[in-house]
Scaffold this motif. Structure first.
Motif, PDB file in Angstrom:
ATOM      1  N   ILE A  74       4.629  11.153   9.325  1.00 14.91           N
ATOM      2  CA  ILE A  74       5.643  10.224   8.874  1.00 14.91           C
ATOM      3  C   ILE A  74       5.926  10.522   7.414  1.00 14.91           C
ATOM      4  O   ILE A  74       5.011  10.518   6.589  1.00 14.91           O
ATOM      5  CB  ILE A  74       5.189   8.757   9.033  1.00 14.91           C
ATOM      6  N   GLY A  75       7.158  10.783   7.085  1.00 10.72           N
ATOM      7  CA  GLY A  75       7.556  11.061   5.712  1.00 10.72           C
ATOM      8  C   GLY A  75       8.267   9.867   5.109  1.00 10.72           C
ATOM      9  O   GLY A  75       9.318   9.467   5.589  1.00 10.72           O
ATOM     10  N   PHE A  76       7.681   9.281   4.072  1.00 12.27           N
ATOM     11  CA  PHE A  76       8.293   8.172   3.352  1.00 12.27           C
ATOM     12  C   PHE A  76       9.046   8.723   2.149  1.00 12.27           C
ATOM     13  O   PHE A  76       8.578   9.639   1.487  1.00 12.27           O
ATOM     14  CB  PHE A  76       7.229   7.173   2.882  1.00 12.27           C
ATOM     15  N   MET A  77      10.203   8.140   1.851  1.00 11.62           N
ATOM     16  CA  MET A  77      11.041   8.581   0.744  1.00 11.62           C
ATOM     17  C   MET A  77      10.620   7.894  -0.542  1.00 11.62           C
ATOM     18  O   MET A  77      10.508   6.678  -0.591  1.00 11.62           O
ATOM     19  CB  MET A  77      12.511   8.266   1.034  1.00 11.62           C
ATOM     20  N   ALA A  78      10.374   8.681  -1.566  1.00 10.26           N
ATOM     21  CA  ALA A  78      10.072   8.167  -2.902  1.00 10.26           C
ATOM     22  C   ALA A  78      11.321   8.306  -3.779  1.00 10.26           C
ATOM     23  O   ALA A  78      12.152   9.178  -3.535  1.00 10.26           O
ATOM     24  CB  ALA A  78       8.910   8.946  -3.521  1.00 10.26           C
ATOM     25  N   SER A  79      11.412   7.455  -4.799  1.00 10.57           N
ATOM     26  CA  SER A  79      12.552   7.501  -5.713  1.00 10.57           C
ATOM     27  C   SER A  79      12.279   8.337  -6.951  1.00 10.57           C
ATOM     28  O   SER A  79      13.204   8.692  -7.677  1.00 10.57           O
ATOM     29  CB  SER A  79      12.925   6.084  -6.163  1.00 10.57           C
ATOM     30  N   THR A  80      10.996   8.635  -7.206  1.00  8.78           N
ATOM     31  CA  THR A  80      10.609   9.406  -8.393  1.00  8.78           C
ATOM     32  C   THR A  80       9.362  10.225  -8.084  1.00  8.78           C
ATOM     33  O   THR A  80       8.634   9.935  -7.123  1.00  8.78           O
ATOM     34  CB  THR A  80      10.276   8.474  -9.580  1.00  8.78           C
ATOM     35  N   LYS A  81       9.088  11.216  -8.918  1.00 12.93           N
ATOM     36  CA  LYS A  81       7.841  11.975  -8.794  1.00 12.93           C
ATOM     37  C   LYS A  81       6.645  11.068  -9.045  1.00 12.93           C
ATOM     38  O   LYS A  81       5.607  11.205  -8.403  1.00 12.93           O
ATOM     39  CB  LYS A  81       7.829  13.143  -9.778  1.00 12.93           C
ATOM     40  N   LYS A  82       6.780  10.110  -9.957  1.00 10.52           N
ATOM     41  CA  LYS A  82       5.694   9.182 -10.253  1.00 10.52           C
ATOM     42  C   LYS A  82       5.326   8.373  -9.014  1.00 10.52           C
ATOM     43  O   LYS A  82       4.154   8.129  -8.755  1.00 10.52           O
ATOM     44  CB  LYS A  82       6.064   8.251 -11.406  1.00 10.52           C
ATOM     45  N   GLN A  83       6.313   7.968  -8.225  1.00  9.99           N
ATOM     46  CA  GLN A  83       6.011   7.235  -6.990  1.00  9.99           C
ATOM     47  C   GLN A  83       5.192   8.108  -6.038  1.00  9.99           C
ATOM     48  O   GLN A  83       4.273   7.622  -5.389  1.00  9.99           O
ATOM     49  CB  GLN A  83       7.287   6.767  -6.296  1.00  9.99           C
ATOM     50  N   VAL A  84       5.524   9.383  -5.960  1.00  8.76           N
ATOM     51  CA  VAL A  84       4.746  10.307  -5.120  1.00  8.76           C
ATOM     52  C   VAL A  84       3.308  10.362  -5.622  1.00  8.76           C
ATOM     53  O   VAL A  84       2.353  10.229  -4.847  1.00  8.76           O
ATOM     54  CB  VAL A  84       5.363  11.722  -5.102  1.00  8.76           C
ATOM     55  N   GLY A 114       6.284  16.491  -3.278  1.00  8.88           N
ATOM     56  CA  GLY A 114       5.659  15.557  -2.346  1.00  8.88           C
ATOM     57  C   GLY A 114       4.158  15.700  -2.243  1.00  8.88           C
ATOM     58  O   GLY A 114       3.546  16.554  -2.894  1.00  8.88           O
ATOM     59  N   CYS A 115       3.584  14.825  -1.411  1.00  2.00           N
ATOM     60  CA  CYS A 115       2.146  14.846  -1.145  1.00  2.00           C
ATOM     61  C   CYS A 115       1.909  14.437   0.303  1.00  2.00           C
ATOM     62  O   CYS A 115       2.784  13.845   0.947  1.00  2.00           O
ATOM     63  CB  CYS A 115       1.401  13.895  -2.088  1.00  2.00           C
ATOM     64  N   PHE A 116       0.719  14.754   0.784  1.00  2.00           N
ATOM     65  CA  PHE A 116       0.353  14.466   2.165  1.00  2.00           C
ATOM     66  C   PHE A 116      -1.017  13.804   2.215  1.00  2.00           C
ATOM     67  O   PHE A 116      -1.946  14.226   1.519  1.00  2.00           O
ATOM     68  CB  PHE A 116       0.313  15.760   2.987  1.00  2.00           C
TER      69      PHE A 116
END
Length: 134
Positions: A74-84, A114-116
């Motif tokens: 499941i891939g969630f969308m982040a608004s910034t690199k900091k959120q990732v 991104g991250c996993f």
């Protein structure tokens, strides 16, 4: 405010859990990092989203053991690199396992960051930010 649901390809998705209360606590603490909140809760399921249920966590309908699908994530969308980065850190602090540290992955496209993680039930989850300014 204009709703953009008509631009989405997927209405919602569900993953199974064998430990709804524990898994619910995990996602209640993790998803707000991305601005995703608990939308509704039932005895057998919880739904998260931004205003409406997009991601469901539930005991399988057939009452059989929930198992993660190989190859599914499941891939969630982040608004910034900091959120990732925060998604990754908070997830690990809640008991998730690393499945790929935050970073650029040119093989996914230059704008991708991104991250996993692997959640408490073995499901593969991702947070990604697409830097459209690149």
């Amino acid at each position: 405010m204009i709703e953009h649901r008509e631009l989405r390809s997927i209405c919602h998705m569900s993953i199974g859990t064998n430990q709804l209360i524990k898994a619910g606590k995990f996602y209640k603490a993790l998803l707000p990092v991305l601005g995703i909140e608990l939308v509704c809760e039932y005895e057998h399921a919880m739904a998260f989203g931004k205003k409406y249920p997009e991601f469901w966590l539930q005991i399988p309908y057939d009452k059989k053991i929930a198992t993660p699908g190989n190859g599914v994530h499941i891939g969630f969308m982040a608004s910034t690199k900091k959120q990732v980065d925060d998604f990754y850190k908070v997830g690990l602090s809640l008991g998730a396992k690393c499945n790929g540290k935050p970073g650029l992955r040119p093989e996914y496209g230059d704008p991708y960051y991104g991250c996993f993680l692997i959640d408490l039930d073995g499901n593969k989850i991702e947070a990604s930010f697409w830097d459209s300014k690149k």
